[in-house]
Design an enzyme around this catalytic site. Structure first.
Site, PDB file in Angstrom:
ATOM      1  CD  GLU A 192      -3.105  -0.823   2.173  1.00  0.00           C
ATOM      2  OE1 GLU A 192      -2.887  -0.092   3.147  1.00  0.00           O
ATOM      3  OE2 GLU A 192      -4.194  -1.366   1.976  1.00  0.00           O
ATOM      4  CD  GLU A 261      -4.492  -5.607   3.134  1.00  0.00           C
ATOM      5  OE1 GLU A 261      -5.164  -4.863   3.877  1.00  0.00           O
ATOM      6  OE2 GLU A 261      -3.254  -5.569   3.070  1.00  0.00           O
TER       7      GLU A 261
END
Ligand code: GAL
Length: 859
Positions: A192, A261
């Site tokens: 991320e 995710e």
């Protein structure tokens, strides 16, 4: 740099890869390698596009003894892939000294997944976030001269490459990549970074391309992904992390749409209320993703587990990492979450042939109503979505009427029959699994088999206030904590003294003064002349605070001892590594006529506690430091407690209820069960009594446990326990009474199911009978263990029953035969199935949609 032709090369590359293997093949070491690659639709395994359902299990958040069972439960839940991060700080706390033992045995974990016949997605990072201490970085990296984390910086890149290569080499040596016949089909580099790269300026871009080409150069033979990285360079696939990813599109037409995710709940901070996410919403999000062309989806997390030791990130991440995941912290399946998602996965797999064969075609069936069809000559699958967050709808699709509950997706595996609807749960639930060993649940004490700790058998050791260790040192001014301790301990003492005569201008009435301390966090205890005189702390949103308190001083020399404590180091955000902690000042004494600034005085520092140095938590025999008096000192700060206990019977996990204790850390037989902090309560407000799954979810939408301790139960894995006598050691920082603590073990409670006439038939019935459309809705119950039978029907109603498992009640409409029908079908059997129809029960209220609710006990 990766050339522009890389993407097209990617389309034709054939990574050597494996076919799915059997346990005996693995044991015999004869697993064939095969290829893995991707195209615009999916990962290709052996050249074939695959629909893959994945779930995160973090190996150090459970024990090796639990892994096999967790993985089997994942497989039974319909997962194809297990995802884990790699936890750098565990493996290489000291440069070049690697540790892969016990809970850190990554190779064993990957092999255990392989033995179950599942694939692995290995997210090496090595930055991981994950609510893990310092985001997974060893704190020692911070001290490398010239280092700047997560940017185009040579010292950082050298370390990152060295560790990434080390892990890749390890995996290769064990033949664990798919290309070698192993289970690893995918790997992640970074994590991320795209969420924070704006803060790193132009160097971010070059760092991202460096990271991608470094990863690719390691030649794993399987694709790499970058989560939340819009500009992930080819051939690295950028993937989505969020509560919903149906709107996501990868950055190239040649890459598949992947969701790495899908948050099944959310993490818990000390001081926070407990988040949960209704399974109907998760199922909705997943179905929408597959409806709109997704082919790889990972639950973050499928099993969350426990932050043992000092592993939790922060600040303030709790010890429980339960996350409301389909498998709970203790390793029990959480129903109906696990079961409903298992049914969803079966439904999606029924569609796999159609999904991988072609691109979807979508059409509108009205406002917020969308039909998507995957159709080829040989297969057809359809998804009908109602995105309205309030109203059900009836739609016509291919000439047939379909009822679509609000915020739901119906899956039609043959473009005609609904095999699954995300809002209609067929799966059974249980009153126990939801309540018992959820580490946060306070209200279920009646259903916990709890036993008090023995009162008389406690011994204690006093942790001195202030400086007590020989390695203390003095420096002028206030030091930042992490730079000073290097996280060797949560604790840092700041110690000084002042002389007063009584007429100093900073004094009030000759003996009092207003103490002001500014701290970057996380927690501070102020001792004046050996006595706890003030406490201050930040919270999970803002760790810094300033403390102001009137303190008592005495003529002569006054000892001022500040104990600063960290509660997990920052794990997320731009430059999270530099946020710092501790008393950075000022420290002042304010009075009516003046101020004494202590900030630039000489301070004496002590890293850690005396008891940590002498390893009091490891002592299994009674060393001289322990005192056993007839009266146990309670409610006093800085004290170690120890007792012996016999493990509760059985082979399941246990929990310790920390009622009575303040804040500190616990050890069972020398193994840390993590930080405890039962006195830190969730706010009074922000919780909901009923959380609707309808409408967009966010991490604070569904909270429970308001006004109660964020975490009262702490997991002790069974493997931490031994036969006979076990040691429990506690360090109490602020004051508590250990005799109030108790053990909790899980009890099997009721089993329940609630199915309406509108529910689709159970998938298994659909698959086995293939009587498409003919088998109607059915209620099914099965006792959890093979040697149990249904012994009692606690509730049965066909009509309009309402409520939740454990508290069902009859509605206005109620068939008089319900109880008899259910008794006949279920009593004395391990499992039973009952058709939910008026043919079984008669029709107690015409024109009303009826449902069957049943609660049973198993013995
Ligand atoms: C993501 C991150 C994960 C975890 C998650 C929240 O942003 O990639 O590591 O921190 O959020 O639980």
């Amino acid at each position: 740099m990766i050339g522009a032709g890389a993407a097209s090369r990617m389309l034709v590359f054939l990574f050597l890869f494996f076919i799915r293997f059997s346990d005996s093949e693995i044991a015999a070491g004869v697993v064939a390698s095969s290829s893995v690659g991707y195209d615009h639709r999916a990962l290709l395994i052996d050249g074939a596009r695959r629909i893959l359902v994945s779930g995160s299990i973090h190996y150090p958040r459970s024990t090796p003894e639990m892994w096999r069972d967790l993985i089997q439960k994942s497989k039974d839940g319909g997962l194809d892939v297990i995802e884990t991060y790699v936890f750098w700080n565990l493996h290489e706390p000291v440069r070049n000294q690697y540790d892969f033992e016990g809970r850190k045995d990554l190779v064993k974990f990957v092999k255990t997944v392989a033995e179950a016949g599942l694939y692995v997605h290995l997210r090496i990072g090595p930055y991981i976030g994950a609510e893990w201490n310092y985001g997974g970085f060893p704190v020692r990296l911070h001290f490398i001269p010239g280092i700047k984390f997560r940017t185009d910086n040579e010292p950082f890149k050298a370390e990152m490459q060295r560790f990434t290569a080390k892990i890749v080499d390890m995996m290769k040596q064990e033949n664990l990549y798919a290309s070698q016949g192993g289970p690893i089909i995918l790997s992640q580099i970074e994590n991320e970074y795209g969420n924070v790269d704006w803060a790193y300026g132009p160097a971010a871009k070059s760092y991202v391309s460096w990271a991608a080409s470094m990863a690719v150069s390691l030649d794993t033979g399987v694709p790499w992904v970058m989560g939340q990285q819009v500009d992930a360079p080819d051939p690295v696939i950028n993937t989505c992390n969020d509560y919903y990813c149906d709107q996501f599109a990868p950055n190239s037409k040649n890459k598949p749409k992947m969701w790495t995710e899908n948050w099944t709940g959310w993490f818990l901070p000390f001081g926070g209320a407990v988040p949960y996410r209704p399974v109907e919403d998760i199922a909705y999000a997943v179905a929408r993703f597959f409806q709109r062309g997704g082919t790889f989806q990972n639950y973050y997390v499928y099993h969350g587990g426990t932050n043992f030791g000092h592993s939790s990130g922060g600040p303030f991440i709790a010890t429980s990492y339960d996350y409301d995941a389909p498998i709970d912290e203790y390793g029990f399946i959480r129903q109906p979450k696990w079961g409903h998602l298992r049914d969803l996965h079966k439904a999606i797999k029924l569609c796999e042939a159609a999904l991988v064969a072609t691109d979807p075609t979508s059409s509108s069936l009205g406002p917020n109503l969308e039909a998507t069809v995957y159709k080829t000559a040989g297969a057809c699958a359809a998804f009908l979505a109602n995105r309205d967050n309030q109203y059900d709808a009836t739609v016509t699709f291919n000439g047939k009427l379909y009822h679509l509950p609000a915020w739901s997706v119906s899956i039609l595996s043959d473009c005609r029959n609904v095999v699954f609807n995300t809002a209609q749960i067929n799966s059974q639930t249980s009153s126990t699994e939801m309540r018992h060993l959820n580490s946060y649940n306070q209200t279920s004490d009646d259903s916990l088999d709890s036993s008090e700790m023995p009162q008389s058998q406690w011994s204690y050791a006093i942790e001195p206030v202030g400086i007590s260790k020989a390695d203390a040192f003095t420096k002028t001014g206030l030091l930042e904590q992490i730079n000073t301790t290097a996280d060797a301990s949560d604790y840092l003492w700041y110690s000084t003294s002042i002389e007063i005569t009584g007429d100093e201008p900073f004094l009030l009435n000759g003996t009092q003064s207003n103490l002001l301390v500014k701290s970057l966090g996380h927690v501070l205890r102020v001792f004046v002349n050996g006595k706890l005189s003030a406490s201050g702390m930040g919270n999970s949103y803002n760790a810094s605070f300033s403390l102001q308190k009137l303190i008592m001083l005495a003529p002569g020399k006054n000892a001022i001892d500040l104990l600063s404590a960290t509660v997990g180091l920052q794990d997320y955000g731009p430059f999270f590594d530099l946020w710092g902690a501790g008393v950075t000042g000022p420290v002042k004494l304010n009075g009516p006529n003046g101020t004494l600034d202590l900030s630039s005085k000489p301070w004496t520092y002590q890293i850690g506690l005396k008891g940590e140095d002498s390893r009091l938590y490891e002592t299994s025999d009674d060393s001289s430091e322990w005192v056993s008096d007839s009266t146990l000192p309670t409610n006093q700060p800085l004290i170690w407690y120890k007792t012996k206990f016999a493990a509760p019977e059985g082979d399941g996990p246990i929990a310790i209820n920390f009622t009575g204790m303040g804040k500190g850390e616990g050890w069972v037989n020398g193994q840390s069960i993590g930080r405890f902090w039962p006195t830190y309560q969730a706010p009074q407000n922000g919780c909901v009594t009923f959380c609707s799954y309808k409408g967009s979810f966010s991490s604070d939408k569904c909270l429970k446990n308001c006004g109660k301790p964020s975490q009262i139960l702490y997991h002790v894995p069974r493997s931490f326990l031994r036969w006979g006598s076990n040691d429990l050691v506690l360090f109490e920082e602020v004051g508590g009474d250990p005799t109030k603590m108790s053990f909790a073990v899980r009890e099997i409670g009721s089993l329940c199911a609630h199915v309406s006439e509108l529910h689709p038939a159970p998938l298994d019935a659909f698959i086995t009978t293939q009587k498409r459309g003919k088998s109607g809705p059915m209620l099914r119950l099965e006792c959890p263990s093979a040697n149990q039978l249904i012994s009692k029907i606690k509730f049965a109603s066909f009509g309009t029953p309402h409520g939740a498992c454990g508290s069902y009640s009859h509605g206005k409409c109620n068939s008089s035969t319900a109880l008899t029908v259910v008794q006949e079908a279920c009593i004395g059997a391990r499992s039973c199935s009952i058709r939910v129809s008026t043919e079984m029960f008669g029709d107690p209220c015409r024109g009303v949609t009826k449902s069957l609710a049943v609660e049973v006990a198993c013995l």
